[in-house]
Structure formats: structure tokens, C-alpha cells
Design an enzyme around this catalytic site. Structure first.
Site: not given
Ligand code: PDD
Length: 306
Positions: A121, A170
Site C-alpha cells: 500500500r 465517476k
């Protein structure tokens, strides 16, 4: 709880699929039974909501407003610097195969593209050649175009718009819209209209409109709202039908005093709104402009669907 209770091998989803128990889904070039489609826990869509999506409706086995959804997908990806791994024709082929394999007559196809598996991560994006993760799945929604809410109308409450400032992209960061929807339900309403600086931005998952003295009023396009594909089609059809459109912001007071209100989205098409907080809109029943736009939109969409 006993020590011998085996832990579940997968987290219970809680959601019951509405389409074939073993629907076929698409993942990175493969068509798979849904239980066999697996994405890494390191995928940035999962750990960072670093992904974009589109939802396209299916009527009579055909895709509604498909080119518009593809154009917006391209734009969302380029705004985030995610490589688009496929072209429009490839996506069309995948959509069509999912419609066929899952026997979808009326329903939806969901498409999501994430930046892929970035390994450990990290806030820094992974190298540009990291393959994006492409997922598509669909579901049946019988009677999609015969929603009884078209006759009763929706009720909405207004809530502060606490989303980020790039709502034109979006992305799958849908937690606040989801919280707002839950709050609306808790208050006995169908949905929420979000408000910023006293002005309505849009619904949790739809664009918002009011009608006053025959004029259709909806917020202008900017980074404040999603550039709805249904919005573009409905406004074009309204212009063609000689209706007057004002693309500008409106207050909650103005909305509550309107003759009509309605929403648009790929899944709802055009749905009237008959109550905003404590105010009844117009006569409290769906008005003629929303009804007419729904009719025209459905008629034209069926004709143009591919
Ligand atoms: N939602 N505004 C927001 C915030 C949306 O999430 C959506 C769509 C719209 C309407 O856009 P379109 O007409 O292109 O569907 C406006 C989809 C349907 C969803 O998240 O399921």
C-alpha cells in the site's frame, strides 16, 4: 460460539444476487462464474478507492446511451491518469456477451476499472505500466422501465454535500452518497438531494431538476456534479421538444416552491420528485413535464439502444 466452529472461508456478503445464482462475470479478459472471479487484496480499487465505474442500462437486451458512457469512462480515466486498456468496441463486445450469457432482457451492466495491483500500500501511484483491473458484471431488473415510482413520485430530504470536489469524475468513492441514502431512508424518504452553499448540487446517485413556469432548471456542468449521461440525453430531447432549459444552480427554497421536480440517472431514467423535506411539490403528484420527459426518453432510448 464453540472452539470447533470453523471460521467462514469467505466473508458473508449479505447481498443476494438478483441474477442467475452463478452469473458469468468478466475479469481482465476472462469470462468466469462469479465465485471464481478474484481480485488481489492489494488492488488499489480495494485499498484506495482508486477506480472509476460506469453503469449502463439494458432495455430489450440492448444497451442504452452506450457511446455516452464510453466517452465519460475515457474522461474519468484520463483525469486520474489510469490507462484505458481496451477500446469502445472491446467494451461493447464484453457488455453484449454478458447480456447474452446471463439472459439479461431488462437490467444493468456495471463496469469498473481500477489502477490495478500496486503491491504494498502506497499513496504514490504504481508504475504506469501496472495493468489496470477491469471488471464487468450485470444483473436482471425485470420491469426496469415500468417503475411504479414513475406514478407515485419520489420523496427526498436535503442533506449537506460532504463529498470531495471532483464529482465530475465517476469514482467508486461512494461512501458519503451511501451514508446520505441511509439517512434519507432513516427519515422515511426515498433519497437525498445534496446541498452546498445553500444550492442543490445533485441527488446521491442522480442529477436533480426543478420546473417553474414551464422552464426546466438544472445545475450547470462543472466539477461540482457528475456529468450525467441521462442528463445530456434528456436535455437534448427537451430542447428538441421546444422546452425551455436554464442550466443554473437553485436553492432548496426555490426547489420547494417549484411546480415540479425530478431526477435522472441511467437506472432511474426520469423519475418525478413530489416532496422535498416538508414541502409538497406542486400538487404532490408527478407533473406533466417529468412525465413527458420520461416518456420521450424511454421511447428514444429504446430506438437508439445498441
Ligand atoms: N449513478 N450523479 C451522481 C452522483 C451519480 O452517481 C449518477 C449515476 C448520476 C447520473 O448519471 P447517469 O445519468 O450517467 O447515470 C448523477 C449511477 C446510476 C450509479 O451509481 O448507480
Amino acid at each position: 460460539m464453540t472452539a470447533t466452529t470453523a471460521p467462514p472461508t469467505t466473508a458473508p456478503s449479505g447481498a443476494v444476487p438478483s441474477s442467475p445464482a452463478q452469473r458469468t462475470v468478466y475479469l481482465n479478459g476472462d469470462y468466469l462464474p462469479e465465485t471464481e472471479a478474484r481480485v488481489s487484496i492489494f488492488d488499489r480499487g480495494f485499498v484506495m478507492a482508486d477506480a472509476v465505474y460506469e453503469v449502463t442500462s439494458v432495455l430489450d437486451g440492448k444497451l442504452v446511451d452506450f457511446p455516452g458512457h464510453m466517452a465519460r469512462l475515457d474522461r474519468s480515466l484520463s483525469e486520474l491518469g489510469i490507462r484505458n486498456p481496451m477500446d469502445s468496441d472491446d467494451y461493447l463486445a464484453v457488455h453484449r456477451r454478458l447480456i447474452a450469457e446471463n439472459g439479461i432482457t431488462d437490467g444493468m451492466i456495471y463496469l469498473q476499472i481500477s489502477r490495478g495491483n500496486g503491491g504494498d500500500r502506497d499513496f504514490v501511484y504504481p508504475p504506469a505500466d501496472t495493468p489496470p483491473t477491469v471488471v464487468l458484471f450485470g444483473w436482471n431488473k425485470p420491469g426496469l422501465a415500468d417503475n411504479p415510482q414513475a406514478d407515485t413520485g419520489l420523496t427526498v430530504v436535503t442533506l449537506p454535500d460532504l463529498r470531495w470536489s471532483r464529482r465530475d469524475i465517476k469514482t467508486v468513492q461512494l461512501l458519503y452518497p451511501s451514508m446520505a441514502k441511509m439517512e434519507a431512508k432513516a427519515r422515511g424518504a426515498d433519497d437525498a438531494w445534496l446541498v452546498e452553499d445553500g444550492l442543490v448540487t445533485e441527488g446521491t446517485s442522480n442529477n436533480a431538476y426543478i420546473v417553474k413556469d414551464g422552464r426546466i432548471i438544472t445545475r450547470a456542468l462543472s466539477n461540482d456534479i457528475l456529468h450525467g449521461i441521462t442528463r445530456a440525453a434528456v436535455l437534448r430531447l427537451a430542447r428538441e421538444a421546444q422546452m425551455t432549459i436554464e442550466e443554473r444552480s437553485f436553492t432548496v427554497d426555490e426547489a420547494q416552491a417549484a411546480d415540479e421536480a425530478f431526477i435522472t440517472s441511467a437506472s432511474a431514467f426520469v423519475l418525478p420528485v413530489v416532496r422535498i423535506d416538508d414541502a409538497t411539490i406542486g400538487s404532490g403528484t408527478p407533473g406533466p413535464v417529468a412525465r413527458r420527459l420520461r416518456e420521450i426518453y424511454l421511447e428514444e432510448s429504446r430506438k437508439a439502444a445498441i
